[in-house]
Structure formats: structure tokens, C-alpha cells
Write a protein that holds these residues in place. Structure first.
Motif, short mmCIF file in Angstrom:
data_model
loop_
_atom_site.label_atom_id
_atom_site.label_comp_id
_atom_site.label_asym_id
_atom_site.label_seq_id
_atom_site.Cartn_x
_atom_site.Cartn_y
_atom_site.Cartn_z
N UNK A 266 -26.85 -63.18 -14.57
CA UNK A 266 -27.29 -61.78 -14.69
C UNK A 266 -26.62 -61.09 -15.88
N UNK A 267 -27.39 -60.20 -16.52
CA UNK A 267 -26.83 -59.28 -17.52
C UNK A 267 -27.16 -57.87 -17.04
N UNK A 268 -26.20 -56.98 -17.08
CA UNK A 268 -26.51 -55.60 -16.67
C UNK A 268 -25.72 -54.61 -17.50
N UNK A 269 -26.27 -53.40 -17.54
CA UNK A 269 -25.57 -52.26 -18.14
C UNK A 269 -26.10 -50.99 -17.51
N UNK A 270 -25.31 -49.91 -17.57
CA UNK A 270 -25.83 -48.63 -17.07
C UNK A 270 -27.02 -48.16 -17.90
N UNK A 271 -27.90 -47.40 -17.26
CA UNK A 271 -29.06 -46.84 -17.95
C UNK A 271 -29.20 -45.39 -17.50
N UNK A 272 -29.67 -44.49 -18.39
CA UNK A 272 -29.78 -43.07 -18.02
C UNK A 272 -30.59 -42.87 -16.73
N UNK A 273 -30.29 -41.78 -16.06
CA UNK A 273 -31.01 -41.47 -14.82
C UNK A 273 -30.38 -42.14 -13.62
N UNK A 274 -29.13 -42.56 -13.73
CA UNK A 274 -28.46 -43.21 -12.61
C UNK A 274 -29.01 -44.58 -12.31
N UNK A 275 -29.47 -45.29 -13.33
CA UNK A 275 -30.07 -46.62 -13.14
C UNK A 275 -29.18 -47.70 -13.75
N UNK A 276 -29.51 -48.95 -13.41
CA UNK A 276 -28.97 -50.11 -14.10
C UNK A 276 -30.12 -50.84 -14.78
N UNK A 277 -29.86 -51.35 -15.97
CA UNK A 277 -30.81 -52.19 -16.71
C UNK A 277 -30.38 -53.63 -16.47
N UNK A 278 -31.29 -54.47 -15.96
CA UNK A 278 -30.97 -55.86 -15.60
C UNK A 278 -31.81 -56.83 -16.42
N UNK A 279 -31.20 -57.95 -16.80
CA UNK A 279 -31.94 -59.07 -17.40
C UNK A 279 -31.28 -60.36 -16.95
N UNK A 280 -32.00 -61.47 -17.08
CA UNK A 280 -31.42 -62.77 -16.76
C UNK A 280 -32.11 -63.82 -17.61
N UNK A 281 -31.34 -64.80 -18.06
CA UNK A 281 -31.92 -65.81 -18.96
C UNK A 281 -33.01 -66.62 -18.30
N UNK A 282 -32.80 -66.99 -17.02
CA UNK A 282 -33.83 -67.81 -16.36
C UNK A 282 -35.11 -67.00 -16.14
N UNK A 283 -34.97 -65.71 -15.87
CA UNK A 283 -36.17 -64.87 -15.72
C UNK A 283 -36.91 -64.79 -17.05
N UNK A 284 -36.16 -64.59 -18.14
CA UNK A 284 -36.79 -64.50 -19.47
C UNK A 284 -37.53 -65.80 -19.80
N UNK A 285 -36.92 -66.92 -19.43
CA UNK A 285 -37.55 -68.22 -19.75
C UNK A 285 -38.80 -68.44 -18.90
N UNK A 286 -38.85 -67.81 -17.73
CA UNK A 286 -39.96 -68.07 -16.81
C UNK A 286 -41.18 -67.18 -17.05
N UNK A 287 -41.01 -66.08 -17.78
CA UNK A 287 -42.13 -65.15 -17.92
C UNK A 287 -42.65 -65.12 -19.37
#
Ligand code: FAD
Length: 391
Positions: A266-287
Motif C-alpha cells: 500500500x501507498x497512502x498520504x493525506x488528502x484534503x477534505x479529511x481523506x486518504x489517497x491510496x494506491x498499490x502496485x498490484x492494483x495498478x498492474x491489474x487495471x
């Protein structure tokens, strides 16, 4: 900014128009694309006294830059000159922030990375290259990121890294350029249908206008090949490696994560509006851009589950939005910046890691355009490197 030393820290500030480096006030440039790269460049060129017209087919900042993880880093980028370019990119944002309302967009949060193994050799190499990086104990990782559930077994901290909130930044860059008399055309009037090299080069737009300039700079991101011949990884085809999956989740209850955080899945960072922005290498490879909606929803739910296992504060969180977005990805993975061979008056700037690089590249490109000589850090990245015989 001195024209021959584009790496000298110089903030954006309003100069007397046309007063820098003997630049003729009447020199006209058209910048195509108002993503983070085109907006940064328009601001720098306007600051240097050029008459800038900035064109975008959409609203500024609505392309790839809007969806980017936007992590400013040179964490695992080689070879050494490309590492150095990205390292300078991080410093360039720090230099710009005090003069362009950095509180609204600049997040020098530092980055905590957790791994099963293998971190130590990267940390050693980065340290030898003068990059801020150190191994930390699981206890220190928890202190650095109190929202973390289970740090370890290996952890590292990269204090010089962070992230950029691209939308407020691009809005400020565009407003800054407009304050220096840049013209900004968006939507159909800003949609470029063709670039005609020549003396002068011409830009045709969707409403039938023909703009003449001394120089046209194409910053159209992943759309660049439709306007200028540069080799990008095709991003619309099935199975392309250019698209990634972005998942934004919330609400995050305090104390949520405050830094960029990577774990093995998992990769994450805070995002405006009280959110988190998420990404993952396996998800990126699958889509890709053809992945069916139910599959994307399944991945979005999976990333939220991973985030819940990784950090506290997500008990009530839902998936707020998800999106497949393609990167502008040059075939050799490195930036393409410079005059297009055989196309007088046309300059291109397209790159992955554009969020890390935009502030620095825009200074270098401005130096190139105002002096006629590419600064040394750009010479490895010219489009000419793809010509037969140069490869
Ligand atoms: C999932 C993902 C994660 C990423 N993570 C990172 C990261 O952590 N760190 C990092 O540094 N980089 C990251 N990147 C890469 C980075 O986001 C891009 O390199 C950067 O946003 C590119 O900026 P740009 O200004 O070149 O392109 P864009 O932001 O796409 O801007 C191009 C603009 O050109 C306009 N345009 C296109 N064609 C035309 C036309 N014909 N006429 C007029 N206008 C036109 C578009 O509307 C758009 O506004 C990531 C990218 C993705 C997809």
C-alpha cells in the motif's frame, strides 16, 4: 534566476516586465497544456518577461496532475543524473513555497517506508548520494507516524520528501501567470487541434483560431503524441502499464496519518477534505482503462481494507472516489524535454514524475528558451536522443 545557472535557488517574484536578461518584451510563446508542468512553465516564462498564452482543452489542472499520488521524491530513481534531477525537483518546490502561498499546497511531510527486507541497501546508496534517508526502529517509525498500527520489521524515514496538493498549486500558478499578463484560454478555445512547425510556428485551435508565436511549448502530458512526435508508452491499450488506480477514502478520524507512507502492499498520504489517497502496485498492474466497473470496485474495497489494517482512524471510512488514470510515460522512463528535431519553433516537455520535477524543469526550460542554450541537466533528455543513430 540567472540564465546560465538554472539550479540557483530563486523564488518566483514579480520582476519589471521584460527586464530580465535582455529578453525582448514582444517575444511570444504559446504553452499547450495547463497541468503542473505547463502551469509552472507559464508562470516562469511570464516572470521572465515573455508574452505567454496558456491553452488547455479542459480547466487547468484537470489532467493527470489532478489524480497523481503527487509524492515529491527521488527515492528509487536512477541512473544518478535522473536521481539528481528529481532531488533538485524537491528543492525547487521548497524554494517556491514561501513566495506562492505554499501553505495551501506544499506538504513537506517526510515519508515513512515499511518493508519486509531490502531497505538498507537503498538507504545506504541514497545517503552516499547526499539524499536524506535513514533506517529507523519500529518504535521510531511509530513515533514518526502515530497512526501506524504495526510497524516493521524494517522501516526507513526520508525526511526531505513530501507531497503536493496539485489543484490549489496549479490555480495559484495560473493566477500568477495571469497577473503577469499571460492569456489563458480553456475549453474549446483552448483545445489545440494541430501544431505547425515553422518560422513562426502556428497553433490551430478547435474554434478555428490560428495563433502565431516565436515558440510553442507542448506540455500536453499523456496527450502529447497527438500533437508532437515523442515516444510514450501507449496508455489506452488493454494491458498498458501506464494507468494506475487511485482510491480516496474517508472520513479519517484523528489522529490520522500525517506523512507519505509505503508498506509492501500500500501507498497512502493525506488528502484534503479529511481523506486518504491510496494506491498499490498490484492494483495498478491489474487495471487499465478497460477494466470493468465491478473489478475496480473490488480493488477499491481491497485498498480500503489494507489501509484499515495499516493505520488507525478509518473505522467509519468509505470509498469516496476511485479512478483509473494514465501516466505520461516516456518509453525509456525518463523525461523528454527540448526542441523537437525537424520541427522549427516546437519544444516539448513530457515526463513521468512530473509532480516532483515541474518546478525545477520549468526553471531549466525557461533558461533554455531565454538563452538558446540548454542547461547541462537537460542535455540527456532531449527528444533528439530517440533519433536513429542516437540510441
Ligand atoms: C496514478 C499516478 C500516480 C502518480 N504518482 C506520482 C508521484 O507520486 N510523484 C510524481 O512526481 N509523479 C507522479 N505521477 C506522474 C505525474 O502525475 C505526472 O507526471 C504529471 O501530473 C504530469 O503533468 P503534466 O502537466 O505533464 O500533465 P497533465 O497534468 O496531464 O496536464 C496536461 C494538460 O494538457 C491538456 N491538453 C492535452 N491535450 C491538449 C490539447 N490538444 N489542447 C489543449 N490542452 C491539451 C490536458 O487537458 C491537461 O490539462 C503519477 C501519475 C499517476 C497517473
Amino acid at each position: 534566476m540567472g540564465p546560465s545557472d538554472a539550479t540557483t535557488p530563486v523564488p518566483l517574484r514579480v520582476p519589471p516586465r521584460g527586464a530580465l536578461h535582455g529578453v525582448m518584451v514582444s517575444r511570444r510563446v504559446v504553452v499547450v497544456g495547463a497541468g503542473i508542468l505547463g502551469a509552472s512553465l507559464a508562470a516562469r516564462l511570464a516572470e521572465a518577461g515573455l508574452r505567454v498564452t496558456l491553452l488547455d482543452q479542459d480547466q487547468p489542472g484537470c489532467g493527470t496532475s489532478r489524480w497523481s499520488f503527487a509524492w515529491i521524491n527521488s527515492n528509487d530513481k536512477g541512473p544518478r543524473p535522473y536521481h539528481d534531477l528529481n532531488h533538485a525537483g524537491i528543492r525547487a518546490w521548497a524554494e517556491l513555497a514561501p513566495d506562492l502561498d505554499g501553505g495551501a499546497w506544499y506538504r513537506p511531510s517526510g515519508h515513512v517506508e515499511l518493508a519486509a527486507s531490502g531497505l538498507e541497501s537503498r538507504v545506504k546508496r541514497l545517503t552516499e548520494w547526499g539524499y536524506a534517508a535513514r533506517m529507523v526502529s519500529p518504535a521510531e517509525a511509530s513515533e514518526l507516524e502515530p497512526a501506524l498500527r504495526c510497524p516493521g520489521p524494517e522501516a526507513a524515514f526520508f525526511p526531505g520528501e513530501g507531497y503536493i496538493l496539485t489543484e490549489p498549486l496549479i490555480a495559484r500558478l495560473v493566477a500568477y501567470a495571469q497577473g503577469l499578463d499571460a492569456d489563458v484560454l480553456t475549453g474549446e478555445p483552448g483545445r489545440v487541434t494541430g501544431l505547425e512547425p515553422g518560422t513562426p510556428p502556428r497553433v490551430r485551435t478547435a474554434v478555428g483560431a490560428v495563433l502565431e508565436a516565436d515558440e510553442v511549448i507542448c506540455c500536453a502530458g499523456r496527450w502529447t503524441p497527438a500533437l508532437a512526435e515523442v515516444p510514450l508508452v501507449p496508455w489506452e491499450t488493454e494491458g498498458s502499464i501506464a494507468p494506475g488506480l487511485i482510491v480516496r477514502v474517508g472520513p479519517v478520524e484523528p489522529p490520522g496519518p500525517v506523512r507519505v507512507l509505503h508498506t509492501p502492499d500500500l501507498a497512502l498520504r493525506p488528502h484534503p477534505g479529511g481523506l486518504l489517497h491510496l494506491e498499490a502496485e498490484d492494483a495498478a498492474a491489474a487495471v487499465d482503462l478497460h477494466t470493468p466497473e465491478p473489478e475496480l470496485q473490488r480493488w477499491a474495497a481491497e485498498l480500503l481494507d489494507r489501509a484499515r489494517r495499516t493505520v488507525r482512524g478509518l473505522d467509519r471510512a468509505q470509498v469516496v472516489e476511485y479512478k483509473v488514470c494514465a501516466r505520461p510515460l516516456p518509453v525509456d522512463g525518463q523525461s523528454i524535454v527540448g526542441r523537437l528535431p525537424g520541427a522549427p519553433g516546437v519544444y516539448v516537455a513530457v515526463t513521468h514524475s512530473g509532480v516532483t520535477l515541474a518546478a525545477h524543469l520549468s526553471r531549466l526550460i525557461t533558461a533554455d528558451l531565454t538563452t538558446g542554450t540548454p542547461p547541462a541537466p537537460l542535455t540527456s533528455y532531449t527528444p533528439a536522443r530517440f533519433l536513429p543513430g542516437n540510441q
